[in-house]
Design an enzyme around this catalytic site. Structure first.
Site: not given
Ligand code: GLY
Length: 263
Positions: A168, A255
């Protein structure tokens, strides 16, 4: 002056499910221990409260192993939740599952209507810009469909490219204040942070780049002493938290909450 990018009155979290042992990960370093994860999550919630947020913690959702990472299915701008479309097939349903809680806790809820995908982990907000990194979870169709929703809140949308080895955009970057980000050299070199000052992590401490600024605190994950020192030297009030279990499933500090302001 109020900084909507890091001054928050509220945060919304979701307790980790025991099914987090099935959480997505790029490389297997063992499953997280649900009890240890729960303890680390409790400490995380306490840190958000210490930073001045009213925090609501939603019950664990066993149907979605990654649902503790509540930032990915939604984006909150000006207290209004935008329900996103997560790009991992096992996470797509998290958006619908989260919507009722968003309606309860946020000023309003709107849906991103798209055939594409946007993960909240790919979004970094400054006071006036939404930086959106295209990734394996966020594509150009999703980005363009998000644009009018972002502009309606007085932000401009900048669509950037996350280097392919990074999950991300915010896996390797975070906002420190209205003019400054913390980023890995790899993400800094991508040119994403035009007009922003960059504090870079050192080799071996890349995971430190997923920090969160919440009011007067910058929360950093444990095990990154040089990053913590750099931030302290730059004048930030640094709090260190252990995120060992989230890290096993490619999660981090940003997150595990939706941070926002009401009123
Ligand atoms: N485990 C977090 C993701 O890969 O979205």
């Amino acid at each position: 002056m109020t900084h909507r990018s890091y001054q928050f009155t509220h945060a919304l979290c979701r307790a980790p499910a025991t099914s987090v042992t099935d959480g997505l990960r790029a490389a297997d370093q063992g499953d997280p221990d649900p009890a240890v994860f729960a303890a680390e999550h409790d400490a995380y919630v306490s840190a958000l409260r210490d930073a001045g947020c009213t925090v609501a913690v939603l019950p664990a959702d066993e149907a979605f192993p990654d649902s503790v990472f509540i930032e990915d299915p939604a984006l909150v701008l000006n207290g209004v939740a935008i329900v996103l479309r997560p790009g991992a097939p096992t996470r797509l349903g998290e958006a619908d599952a989260l919507r009722p809680a968003l309606a309860l806790h946020m000023a309003d809820v709107v849906d991103l209507v798209t055939d594409g995908y946007v993960d909240g982990g790919d979004i970094l907000c400054t006071d006036d810009r939404v930086l959106l990194g295209l990734s394996a979870r966020t594509n150009a169709t999703g980005a363009e469909d998000l644009r009018p929703l972002v502009e309606a809140h007085g932000y401009t949308l900048e669509v950037l490219q996350t280097p392919p080895e990074i999950l991300h955009f915010k896996t390797e970057s975070s906002l420190l204040d209205a003019e400054t980000v913390l980023a890995t050299p790899a993400l800094a070199a991508s040119g994403a942070f035009r007009d922003l000052k960059i504090i870079e992590t050192v080799p071996g401490e890349e995971a430190a780049a997923n920090a969160i600024r919440v009011n007067d605190h910058v929360i950093v994950s444990e095990g990154h002493p040089r990053a913590a020192d750099r931030l302290a030297d730059a004048g930030y009030s640094v709090k260190v938290l252990n995120t060992s279990q989230a890290a096993l499933v490619d999660g981090g500090l940003s997150c595990m909450s939706l941070r926002y302001s009401l009123g």
